[in-house]
Design a protein around this motif. Structure first.
Motif, short mmCIF file in Angstrom:
data_model
loop_
_atom_site.label_atom_id
_atom_site.label_comp_id
_atom_site.label_asym_id
_atom_site.label_seq_id
_atom_site.Cartn_x
_atom_site.Cartn_y
_atom_site.Cartn_z
N UNK A 84 -22.97 -16.83 42.04
CA UNK A 84 -22.30 -15.77 41.28
C UNK A 84 -20.83 -16.10 41.08
N UNK A 85 -20.20 -16.63 42.13
CA UNK A 85 -18.80 -17.00 42.03
C UNK A 85 -18.60 -18.11 41.00
N UNK A 86 -19.38 -19.16 41.08
CA UNK A 86 -19.23 -20.30 40.18
C UNK A 86 -19.55 -19.95 38.73
N UNK A 87 -20.58 -19.15 38.54
CA UNK A 87 -20.97 -18.78 37.17
C UNK A 87 -20.11 -17.67 36.60
N UNK A 88 -19.42 -16.93 37.49
CA UNK A 88 -18.65 -15.76 37.10
C UNK A 88 -19.51 -14.72 36.40
N UNK A 89 -20.77 -14.63 36.87
CA UNK A 89 -21.72 -13.66 36.36
C UNK A 89 -22.32 -12.91 37.54
N UNK A 90 -22.51 -11.60 37.36
CA UNK A 90 -23.21 -10.83 38.38
C UNK A 90 -24.64 -11.36 38.50
N UNK A 91 -25.08 -11.51 39.73
CA UNK A 91 -26.46 -11.92 39.98
C UNK A 91 -27.16 -10.81 40.76
N UNK A 92 -28.29 -10.38 40.23
CA UNK A 92 -29.15 -9.40 40.89
C UNK A 92 -30.42 -10.14 41.30
N UNK A 93 -30.73 -10.10 42.59
CA UNK A 93 -31.92 -10.78 43.10
C UNK A 93 -32.89 -9.71 43.61
N UNK A 94 -34.03 -9.60 42.94
CA UNK A 94 -35.03 -8.60 43.31
C UNK A 94 -35.68 -8.90 44.66
N UNK A 95 -35.88 -10.21 44.93
CA UNK A 95 -36.52 -10.64 46.18
C UNK A 95 -35.80 -11.91 46.64
N UNK A 96 -34.95 -11.78 47.65
CA UNK A 96 -34.15 -12.92 48.10
C UNK A 96 -35.02 -14.06 48.63
N UNK A 97 -36.23 -13.77 49.06
CA UNK A 97 -37.12 -14.80 49.59
C UNK A 97 -37.62 -15.74 48.48
N UNK A 98 -37.46 -15.31 47.24
CA UNK A 98 -37.86 -16.12 46.09
C UNK A 98 -36.68 -16.84 45.44
N UNK A 111 -33.31 -7.72 49.00
CA UNK A 111 -32.72 -7.84 47.66
C UNK A 111 -31.21 -7.89 47.80
N UNK A 112 -30.56 -8.35 46.73
CA UNK A 112 -29.12 -8.60 46.81
C UNK A 112 -28.50 -8.49 45.42
N UNK A 113 -27.25 -8.05 45.40
CA UNK A 113 -26.45 -8.09 44.17
C UNK A 113 -25.09 -8.66 44.55
N UNK A 114 -24.58 -9.57 43.72
CA UNK A 114 -23.28 -10.18 43.95
C UNK A 114 -22.48 -10.09 42.67
N UNK A 115 -21.27 -9.50 42.76
CA UNK A 115 -20.40 -9.29 41.61
C UNK A 115 -19.13 -10.12 41.79
N UNK A 116 -18.82 -11.01 40.84
CA UNK A 116 -17.58 -11.78 40.93
C UNK A 116 -16.35 -10.88 40.80
N UNK A 117 -15.29 -11.29 41.48
CA UNK A 117 -14.00 -10.59 41.38
C UNK A 117 -13.01 -11.59 40.77
N UNK A 118 -12.56 -11.27 39.56
CA UNK A 118 -11.69 -12.17 38.81
C UNK A 118 -10.60 -11.36 38.14
N UNK A 119 -9.36 -11.85 38.18
CA UNK A 119 -8.26 -11.14 37.54
C UNK A 119 -8.38 -11.26 36.02
N UNK A 120 -7.65 -10.42 35.31
CA UNK A 120 -7.70 -10.44 33.85
C UNK A 120 -7.20 -11.76 33.28
N UNK A 121 -6.37 -12.49 34.04
CA UNK A 121 -5.91 -13.80 33.57
C UNK A 121 -6.82 -14.94 34.03
N UNK A 122 -7.97 -14.61 34.62
CA UNK A 122 -8.97 -15.62 34.96
C UNK A 122 -8.92 -16.18 36.36
N UNK A 123 -8.01 -15.69 37.21
CA UNK A 123 -7.94 -16.19 38.59
C UNK A 123 -9.13 -15.65 39.38
N UNK A 124 -9.91 -16.55 39.98
CA UNK A 124 -11.09 -16.18 40.73
C UNK A 124 -10.70 -15.79 42.15
#
Length: 159
Positions: A84-98, A111-124
């Motif tokens: 999620x961090x590298x792609x800068x996209x939220x990832x929702x995983x319905x079944x983490x075992x898969x 299950x898991x959800x991961x949301x990137x945190x990035x500033x408006x100027x693109x700093x990760x």
């Protein structure tokens, strides 16, 4: 508290809490309270926390969280957190075992959800990571609300 049009209640609660505490300049404090607000106000969760990017060492380090102890360092691209961090996209995983390469911290997580945190100027900055013992726990609405929550938190962790 009534919901302001277009602003999820969880985001309003976060902003009200941080402003009420006058903690705008204390990033670690605000991360900790943000994790607690989510843990206390969302149902069926077993882990809520942050991984913060250390650009000197190119690693995600464990930040404030609630739940069982977790992996302290995660390389970008590893596990759901790194992807999620590298792609800068939220990832929702319905079944983490898969999920190929899932990093197990709590065997009760399903299950898991991961949301990137990035500033408006693109700093990760890092990611918000949330686990649930329930399969397919996170809906599209949860994703939208949590992405708004991260946007609400951003000025309070980068001040």
């Amino acid at each position: 508290m009534s919901e302001k049009q277009g602003t999820p209640l969880i985001s309003q609660l976060l902003a009200t809490w941080i402003e009420g505490e006058s903690s705008q300049s204390y990033a670690v404090t605000n991360y900790a309270n943000a994790a607690a607000i989510l843990f206390q106000n969302m149902s069926v969760l077993n882990w809520v926390g942050f991984y913060l990017f250390d650009d000197v060492n190119n690693v995600m380090s464990l930040g404030p969280f609630l739940g069982k102890p977790a992996v302290a360092l995660i390389s970008p691209d590893n596990g759901v957190v790194g992807k999620a961090f590298s792609s800068q996209q939220t990832i929702v995983v319905e079944d983490v075992h898969q999920f190929p390469g899932h990093i197990v911290c709590d065997t009760d997580s399903n299950s898991e959800i991961v949301i990137p945190i990035t500033t408006t100027d693109g700093r990760q900055i890092g990611v918000l990571d949330i686990d649930s013992p329930e399969l397919n726990r996170f809906s599209r609405q949860d994703q939208a609300d949590l992405e708004d929550f991260v946007r609400t938190l951003l000025p309070y962790i980068t001040a």
